[in-house]
Design a protein around this motif. Structure first.
Motif, PDB file in Angstrom:
ATOM      1  N   LYS A 164       0.953  -1.249  -0.120  1.00 25.07           N
ATOM      2  CA  LYS A 164      -0.169   0.018  -0.142  1.00 25.07           C
ATOM      3  C   LYS A 164       1.015   1.379   0.194  1.00 25.07           C
ATOM      4  CE  LYS A 164      -3.795  -2.253  -0.016  1.00 25.07           C
ATOM      5  NZ  LYS A 164      -5.014  -2.029  -1.094  1.00 25.07           N
ATOM      6  N   GLY A 165       2.005   1.208   0.514  1.00 20.35           N
ATOM      7  CA  GLY A 165       2.818   2.281   0.668  1.00 20.35           C
ATOM      8  C   GLY A 165       2.677   3.690   1.496  1.00 20.35           C
ATOM      9  N   THR A 166       1.475   2.951   2.647  1.00 24.76           N
ATOM     10  CA  THR A 166       1.447   4.020   3.755  1.00 24.76           C
ATOM     11  C   THR A 166       0.888   3.362   4.884  1.00 24.76           C
ATOM     12  OG1 THR A 166      -0.962   4.690   3.284  1.00 24.76           O
ATOM     13  CG2 THR A 166       0.874   5.902   2.141  1.00 24.76           C
TER      14      THR A 166
ATOM     15  N   ARG B 118       4.834  11.411   1.037  1.00 22.61           N
ATOM     16  CA  ARG B 118       4.165  10.618   0.136  1.00 22.61           C
ATOM     17  C   ARG B 118       3.790   9.322   1.036  1.00 22.61           C
ATOM     18  NH1 ARG B 118       6.354  10.996  -5.756  1.00 22.61           N
ATOM     19  NH2 ARG B 118       8.133  10.430  -4.401  1.00 22.61           N
ATOM     20  N   GLY B 119       4.586   8.858   1.873  1.00 23.54           N
ATOM     21  CA  GLY B 119       4.271   7.535   2.455  1.00 23.54           C
ATOM     22  C   GLY B 119       5.631   6.796   2.945  1.00 23.54           C
TER      23      GLY B 119
ATOM     24  N   GLN C  96      -3.955   3.051  13.365  1.00 24.55           N
ATOM     25  CA  GLN C  96      -2.509   3.411  12.662  1.00 24.55           C
ATOM     26  C   GLN C  96      -1.222   3.049  13.926  1.00 24.55           C
ATOM     27  OE1 GLN C  96      -1.927   6.796  10.346  1.00 24.55           O
ATOM     28  NE2 GLN C  96      -4.283   7.026  10.213  1.00 24.55           N
TER      29      GLN C  96
ATOM     30  N   THR D 209      -1.440   4.276   6.903  1.00 28.85           N
ATOM     31  CA  THR D 209      -2.897   4.738   6.761  1.00 28.85           C
ATOM     32  C   THR D 209      -3.727   3.628   6.077  1.00 28.85           C
ATOM     33  OG1 THR D 209      -2.614   6.935   7.040  1.00 28.85           O
ATOM     34  CG2 THR D 209      -4.689   6.343   6.492  1.00 28.85           C
ATOM     35  N   ASP D 210      -3.192   3.350   4.617  1.00 26.42           N
ATOM     36  CA  ASP D 210      -3.965   2.371   3.947  1.00 26.42           C
ATOM     37  C   ASP D 210      -4.002   0.764   4.537  1.00 26.42           C
ATOM     38  OD1 ASP D 210      -4.950   4.408   2.122  1.00 26.42           O
ATOM     39  OD2 ASP D 210      -3.090   4.071   0.706  1.00 26.42           O
TER      40      ASP D 210
ATOM     41  N   ARG E 165      11.067   6.415   5.100  1.00 29.39           N
ATOM     42  CA  ARG E 165       9.819   7.546   5.427  1.00 29.39           C
ATOM     43  C   ARG E 165       9.790   8.460   4.780  1.00 29.39           C
ATOM     44  NH1 ARG E 165      11.171   2.901   8.990  1.00 29.39           N
ATOM     45  NH2 ARG E 165       9.287   2.425  10.403  1.00 29.39           N
TER      46      ARG E 165
END
Length: 285
Positions: free
Chosen positions: A15-17, A53-54, A29, A19-20, A50
């Protein structure tokens, strides 16, 4: 190190984050962050870069991703291996190209007989489905026969005849060479066959239009947007209704087999074993 830590690590990588990933697991989180930090502490190395953008994997994170996929795949296989051999059950995820006209009969026969199996069907082009089977994302897939990766085993299912189809305007095969090609994306076995014919005829299509569904492609042919190459069994009703014309190409381009592929090294559970038996019973070679 827990299996769940690896699952969370993989999800964050995908997902790259944070949050997702948290949304996928329905976690807060802070829980995801804590799990990643715990994993990095245990391995004594940062796994993610980090940034605003993620998060993206570090070189060490990329190495771990390879091993974690193998570990979780073996874990899943272990669970399947201890299932009862008497009655198939659990999830079965199968892929297919869109034009397998005989597929409903196979699926109907299997589902009616083995009611405890939760079967999911995903569509795509041959090349993509092959990759998803290799990466353990699918248990198997119905695809166009080709030179498969040696880690795959195939079971013959259907013999198909591909035909070049156009609208009802009077036209010769020579004239159709100038028509736009309407097709699925790169990796489609039917498209590859037609492109081989074009190449051998020293033809370069003036225009290529890629569409995602068979229905859209066929509708486009009916209204005269171009030509496409599909199994005759999938369009015979349209030809009989006077909506399209079918044009035959030489056997080396038109004769093709649909096969069912699976990983050769995967444990053959009763669920997939009975599915293959159903294919063998209903296949039409």
């Amino acid at each position: 190190m827990e299996f769940k830590d690896l699952e969370i690590f993989q999800m964050v990588a995908e997902k790259g984050t944070i949050t997702d990933a948290a949304k996928e697991f329905s976690y807060v989180q802070s829980n995801i962050t804590a799990r990643i930090q715990k994993l990095e502490t245990e391995l004594n190395t940062p796994l993610f870069n980090r940034h605003r953008r993620g998060m993206s994997l570090t070189p060490e994170g990329k190495k771990l991703l390879i091993y974690s996929k193998k570990i979780l795949s073996l874990t899943d296989e272990m669970k399947k291996a201890v299932q009862s051999k008497n009655e198939p059950s659990g999830k079965l995820e199968i892929g297919t190209v869109e034009t397998v006209i005989h597929l409903p009969k196979i699926l109907s026969t299997y589902i009616k007989k083995y009611k405890n199996v939760d079967l999911s069907l995903f569509t795509g082009v041959t090349e993509t489905l092959e990759e998803e089977v290799l990466n353990h994302k699918l248990d198997g897939a119905f695809v166009t026969e080709s030179d498969f990766n040696p880690d795959l085993v195939s079971h013959e299912v259907f013999q198909e005849e591909l035909v070049l189809i156009s609208d009802m305007r009077a036209s010769t095969l020579e004239e159709l060479k100038e028509e736009p090609l309407i097709c699925f994306s790169e990796g489609c076995g039917y498209r590859a066959r037609l492109e081989a014919w074009y190449k051998d005829q020293n033809i370069t299509p003036q225009k290529v239009m890629e569409f995602g569904t068979l229905e859209t492609i066929l509708r486009s042919i009916v209204v005269g947007l171009g030509v496409t190459f599909v199994p005759k069994s999938a369009v015979i009703h349209m030809e009989q209704s006077g909506l399209i014309q079918c044009h035959t190409l030489p056997d080396q381009y038109s004769k093709i087999k649909t096969v069912f592929i699976r990983r050769a090294d995967s444990y053959l559970t009763s669920t997939i074993e009975k599915f293959i038996e159903t294919i063998e019973t209903n296949k039409q070679i």
